[in-house]
Design an enzyme around this catalytic site. Structure first.
Site, PDB file in Angstrom:
ATOM      1  CG  HIS A 101      45.714  36.138  37.941  1.00 51.60           C
ATOM      2  ND1 HIS A 101      45.036  35.083  37.716  1.00 51.60           N
ATOM      3  CD2 HIS A 101      46.215  35.777  39.099  1.00 51.60           C
ATOM      4  CE1 HIS A 101      44.930  34.254  38.626  1.00 51.60           C
ATOM      5  NE2 HIS A 101      45.685  34.554  39.476  1.00 51.60           N
ATOM      6  CE  LYS A 120      35.881  39.042  26.104  1.00 53.33           C
ATOM      7  NZ  LYS A 120      36.818  37.885  26.561  1.00 53.33           N
ATOM      8  NE  ARG A 121      35.251  45.240  35.097  1.00 56.13           N
ATOM      9  CZ  ARG A 121      35.538  45.772  36.273  1.00 56.13           C
ATOM     10  NH1 ARG A 121      35.233  44.827  37.211  1.00 56.13           N
ATOM     11  NH2 ARG A 121      35.998  46.826  36.580  1.00 56.13           N
ATOM     12  CE  LYS A 167      39.266  42.120  29.990  1.00 59.66           C
ATOM     13  NZ  LYS A 167      39.610  40.520  30.125  1.00 59.66           N
ATOM     14  CB  THR A 203      37.853  31.946  32.526  1.00 59.95           C
ATOM     15  OG1 THR A 203      37.538  33.227  33.204  1.00 59.95           O
ATOM     16  CG2 THR A 203      39.577  31.380  33.183  1.00 59.95           C
ATOM     17  CE  LYS A 232      33.921  31.240  33.308  1.00 61.82           C
ATOM     18  NZ  LYS A 232      33.882  32.501  34.104  1.00 61.82           N
TER      19      LYS A 232
HETATM   20  C1  26Q Z   1      45.110  45.903  42.366  1.00 61.39           C
HETATM   21  C2  26Q Z   1      45.361  46.804  43.182  1.00 61.39           C
HETATM   22  C3  26Q Z   1      44.371  47.740  43.683  1.00 61.39           C
HETATM   23  C4  26Q Z   1      43.040  47.586  42.929  1.00 61.39           C
HETATM   24  C5  26Q Z   1      42.683  46.664  42.208  1.00 61.39           C
HETATM   25  C6  26Q Z   1      43.849  45.868  41.832  1.00 61.39           C
HETATM   26  C7  26Q Z   1      43.451  44.575  40.763  1.00 61.39           C
HETATM   27  C8  26Q Z   1      42.159  43.770  41.000  1.00 61.39           C
HETATM   28  C9  26Q Z   1      41.658  42.803  40.016  1.00 61.39           C
HETATM   29  C10 26Q Z   1      44.193  44.189  39.580  1.00 61.39           C
HETATM   30  C11 26Q Z   1      43.868  43.178  38.991  1.00 61.39           C
HETATM   31  C12 26Q Z   1      42.454  42.628  38.962  1.00 61.39           C
HETATM   32  C13 26Q Z   1      42.229  41.381  38.297  1.00 61.39           C
HETATM   33  C14 26Q Z   1      42.979  40.957  37.222  1.00 61.39           C
HETATM   34  C15 26Q Z   1      42.354  39.808  36.452  1.00 61.39           C
HETATM   35  O1  26Q Z   1      41.145  39.504  36.664  1.00 61.39           O
HETATM   36  N1  26Q Z   1      43.103  39.076  35.627  1.00 61.39           N
HETATM   37  C16 26Q Z   1      42.516  38.246  34.832  1.00 61.39           C
HETATM   38  O2  26Q Z   1      42.658  36.921  35.515  1.00 61.39           O
HETATM   39  C17 26Q Z   1      42.256  36.004  34.837  1.00 61.39           C
HETATM   40  C18 26Q Z   1      42.309  34.556  35.485  1.00 61.39           C
HETATM   41  O3  26Q Z   1      43.780  34.248  35.681  1.00 61.39           O
HETATM   42  C19 26Q Z   1      42.636  35.768  33.580  1.00 61.39           C
HETATM   43  O4  26Q Z   1      41.874  34.580  32.898  1.00 61.39           O
HETATM   44  C20 26Q Z   1      42.645  37.090  32.625  1.00 61.39           C
HETATM   45  O5  26Q Z   1      43.294  36.882  31.286  1.00 61.39           O
HETATM   46  C21 26Q Z   1      43.007  38.118  33.288  1.00 61.39           C
HETATM   47  O6  26Q Z   1      43.064  39.561  32.588  1.00 61.39           O
END
Ligand code: 26Q
Length: 822
Positions: free
Chosen positions: A362, A550-551, A556, A660, A664
């Site tokens: 992702h 968004k985050r 971003k 995503t 929306k």
């Molecule tokens: C990993 C290890 C330790 C702590 C946290 C994490 C961690 C947690 C969440 C690493 C990454 C995430 C989230 C990533 C994420 O949300 N990516 C998004 O995924 C969406 C769905 O595919 C995409 O649409 C976005 O582009 C992408 O940024």
């Protein structure tokens, strides 16, 4: 208050009696005494009953058909509220609306009393939630598997413009949807010492001194839209094995018993709030092992119950999806269970494991690629470490055979190298399918970060563009627009999203435009009222609603948005002609920052300070308002997406894997201003040049620009673009806040850069194009028929972004599940 006269149908009357019955028997109250919270609880119980009736039936069916099942492993499921989704999916929205109105309430008002299940950070977690809705709607047997975090993503409270974090106590009033399954609890052990010995010609493993906790499953049954199957989300919660581990206690191991109790108390306590970033935290690693071990024990138990011990058949009955690398330990854990517990040899186990797992990436952000320090990994999961070492040894033989003598490849592709365990490489060394989440993202994986693996086996790489469930993201959140579409093209599009394109022929029709626009205007009014209530700022519903939610992350580029607002503000103040022609705008932001991400938090403070400055400057006569929506999450997103005129999707090209939120907004008739990044590229393909505003460097240009032009280009832009320079200087000249140091870091990183590389995310380089594109938008917006046609075209062409399409693609290319028969 209950009305005495009613026009309820017999079915609605029965539902009403059900609800009143729940109030009596569950809460011990008569209906007249019920609080709204109790009404919510009673409604949820009646919905649950209806789902439960279908559940038993569906369970039997899946068993009898011997169906293959998907287990979707994810550390995040950002479900939001479930009442309306479940009611809609049971096709009972009208009934509940009628009954609640009859009882003196409204469905939306009651639904709002449910706490959001905020068990996710952002895109990845919400995607999992959309997927499980589509899987169920398509009648495919699937289980979502995650942790039952006691605290989901933190609640954001803005204090003096700064983000502060409060615990999200979503379980405080209980969770109406879950059912505990103590009979399916399993044990998970951590640490300790592992030794191997030979017995009957086989290698055996002995553990000592390990710490054990109990994994307790809580199941949330899920129904699809007008479908037969009931799937479930399984939430694992940690508990202590016994209140005190009596055995250890009586053996004098007091400290160990206490430690186990403590470990059980914290493992599923809280969701890590980092998104697109990882830090090697021991507790996170333990969470990972806890989820995967519990889930795999469950999977193997289920298989064995139905199919016996013919493990070679596992890939015919089970497919396990790894949602980003976070559940990667499932791979060595499956090896462990098959070898140590089920008695298989390495080769037999490996043959199974390599046909059961699939993995989705992702993100290409290097700081998000998970690597764990060896020592930590070995200490927490010693047996898995041994297995990974052997996997790595065999992997290196394969790499050597394919890339003879290329030592660099060994290090880059290894599971274990440089004192770290690479989770991505563990996946890549094992899985039968890898996929990216948009076309562009997959191209980048193949050409860049996963290139060496791609060259070894191209067939298993897939591009599967993300999607969103239309049931939540239009039917539930925008009922008026849904009704208009139903009345115009019929109802089929909610299950067959491509049918939405039939709307295109109405894009230019005056009568349809008027109705479409009226709905957008009403939705904007709802958001204006929300802002008045929560921010105390008066918003003009006829202004352009320009939304970025968004985050918060540098890539971003919320920063670029803010700088552009400042540039517009300056120009209104200095250029009367411009001021006169300026069409009023409301800029809306919503974003949570990871609590440890200082710069992101500073950008939140900046947005709020800029809002404070601009919103209160009478000289600009309310032409611009800047609003920060506190505590952005699924439920407020459901309002915002319906009210946007302009959707900001402005990431540095190549950095947003898909996005995503963009989908929306598009679905609800917003026009996108965006870069050629992630799924924006495919949105552009769908709507065409006229209905989207694309600007900025393309992903292939981004790296070249840094390499070839470097900081000189940044200096040049700074010197030559006065509007941008003016905005940047406001960060440090005391205009926004008196303290000229407060935003210095934001200025410095753009102009001088970190580690000498200025403008890492192309904010300055893309600024001029962004500004011009905004000018065009303001102009086009005022040509109402033309603009509304663009909005309608966005809705009409968004059928491709239904997660039903996405799930069908996963199923055809990767999972190969059969829908249950009638
Ligand atoms: C990993 C290890 C330790 C702590 C946290 C994490 C961690 C947690 C969440 C690493 C990454 C995430 C989230 C990533 C994420 O949300 N990516 C998004 O995924 C969406 C769905 O595919 C995409 O649409 C976005 O582009 C992408 O940024």
């Amino acid at each position: 208050m209950t009305k005495t006269t009613s026009t309820l149908t017999p079915q609605q009357q029965a539902l009403k009696n059900d609800i009143i019955g729940k109030i009596n028997r569950h809460f011990g109250k008569v209906i007249e005494e019920a609080t709204p919270q109790m009404i919510y609880g009673a409604c949820a119980l009646t919905v649950r009953d209806r789902i439960m009736e279908k559940w038993a039936q569906s369970h039997r069916q899946v068993r009898e058909e011997g169906s293959k099942k998907l287990y979707y492993l994810s550390f995040e499921f950002l479900m939001g509220r479930l009442l309306c989704t479940n009611i809609l999916n049971l096709m009972q929205t009208e009934d509940y609306e009628a009954v609640l109105t009859d009882l003196g309430y409204s469905l939306p008002e009651i639904a709002e009393l449910e706490n959001d299940a905020g068990l996710g950070n952002g895109g990845l977690g919400r995607l999992a939630a959309c997927f499980i809705d589509s899987l169920t709607t398509l009648d495919l047997p699937a289980y979502g598997c995650t942790l039952r975090y006691e605290y989901g993503l933190f609640r954001q409270k803005i204090v003096d413009g700064y983000q502060t974090e409060l615990p999200d106590t979503w379980l405080e009033h209980g969770n109406a949807w879950e059912v505990a399954r103590p009979e399916e609890a399993v044990k998970v052990s951590f640490g300790g010492d592992v030794s191997t010995y030979w017995e009957d010609g086989r290698i055996k493993v002995a553990y000592s001194n390990e710490r054990t906790v109990l994994a307790m499953p809580y199941d949330v049954p899920l129904c699809g839209y007008d479908s037969k199957i009931i799937n479930k989300l399984r939430l694992w919660g940690a508990q202590s094995v016994t209140d005190f581990n009596m055995k250890a206690f009586s053996a004098g191991d007091y400290a160990r018993a206490i430690e186990e109790k403590e470990l059980a108390g914290i493992i599923s306590k809280v969701l890590y709030p980092e998104d697109n970033h990882t830090e090697g935290k021991e507790l996170r690693l333990k969470q990972q092992y806890f989820l995967v071990s519990a889930t795999l024990q469950w999977i193997l138990n289920e298989f064995e119950m139905r199919n016996g011990t013919d493990w070679a058949k596992l890939p015919d009955k089970v497919v396990i999806h790894i949602n980003d690398t976070h559940p990667t330990m499932a791979i060595p854990e499956m090896m462990r269970l098959l070898m140590d517990e089920k008695g298989l040899g390495w080769d037999e186990a490996w043959e199974i494991v390599t046909h059961v797992f699939a993995y989705t990436n992702h993100t290409v952000m290097s700081e998000a690629l998970e690597k764990w320090p060896l020592d930590l990994f070995r200490r927490v999961v010693p047996r898995l470490y041994m297995i990974l070492e052997e996997m790595n040894r065999r992997l290196m033989e394969r790499v050597e055979a394919f890339y003879p003598g290329d030592k660099g490849k060994h290090d880059w592709m290894a599971i274990i190298a440089g004192g770290q365990v690479s989770m991505a490489n563990t996946c890549l060394a094992t899985v039968f399918a890898v996929n990216g989440v948009s076309k562009l993202h997959t191209e980048i994986l193949k050409a860049d970060i996963f290139k060496d693996y791609y060259m070894m086996d191209k067939e298993r790489f897939h591009a599967i563009t993300n999607g969103i469930t239309f049931r939540r993201w239009i039917a539930n959140c925008n009922p008026e627009l849904t009704a208009l579409i139903n009345n115009t093209i019929g109802k089929g599009w909610l299950k067959d999203s491509e049918k939405l394109s039939k709307l295109a022929e109405f894009a230019g029709k005056k009568a349809f435009q008027d109705r479409f626009d009226k709905i957008k205007r009403a939705n904007k009014k709802v958001v204006a009222d929300y802002i008045w209530e929560h921010n105390g700022v008066k918003i003009n519903p006829d202004s352009i609603f320009d939304i970025q939610c968004k985050r918060l992350h540098e890539y971003k580029r919320q920063m670029m948005n803010v700088l552009h607002i400042l540039a517009e503000y300056n120009r209104i103040l200095s250029d009367p002609q411009y001021a006169k022609s300026y069409y009023p705008k409301t800029y809306i932001f919503g974003a949570k920052a990871a609590p440890g991400y200082k710069r992101a938090k500073l950008i939140i403070k900046l947005i709020n300070s800029v809002g404070e400055l601009i919103n209160n400057d009478s000289r600009i006569e309310d032409k611009i308002k800047v609003i920060f929506i506190e505590n952005y999450g699924v439920s407020i997103a459901e309002k915002l997406v319906t009210a946007a005129d302009v959707s900001e999707q402005i990431s540095t090209a190549g950095k947003e894997a898909s996005g995503t939120g963009n989908m929306k907004f598009m679905l609800n008739g917003a026009v996108t201003i965006g870069t050629m990044d992630g799924a924006n590229v495919e949105m552009y393909e769908q709507v065409g040049d006229d209905n989207i505003y694309i600007f900025g460097l393309r992903s292939e240009e981004v790296d070249a620009r840094v390499r070839i032009m470097g900081n000189d280009e940044v200096k040049y832009i700074y010197a030559q673009n006065a509007a941008l320079r003016g905005a940047l200087e406001m960060l440090i000249n005391g205009t926004i806040v008196p303290d000229t140091n407060l935003f210095m870091d934001l200025y410095n990183t753009l102009v001088f850069g970190d580690y000498g590389q200025a403008d890492t995310y192309m904010v300055l380089r893309d600024f001029e194009d962004y500004m011009k594109t905004h000018e065009q938008i303001s102009k086009d917006y005022q040509d109402r028929p033309k603009w509304i046609a663009k909005q309608i075209m966005n809705t009409a062409m968004s059928g491709f972004f239904s997660s039903d399409r996405t799930i069908n693609e996963y199923n055809d290319k990767i999972w190969h599940l059969d829908p249950i028969k009638s």
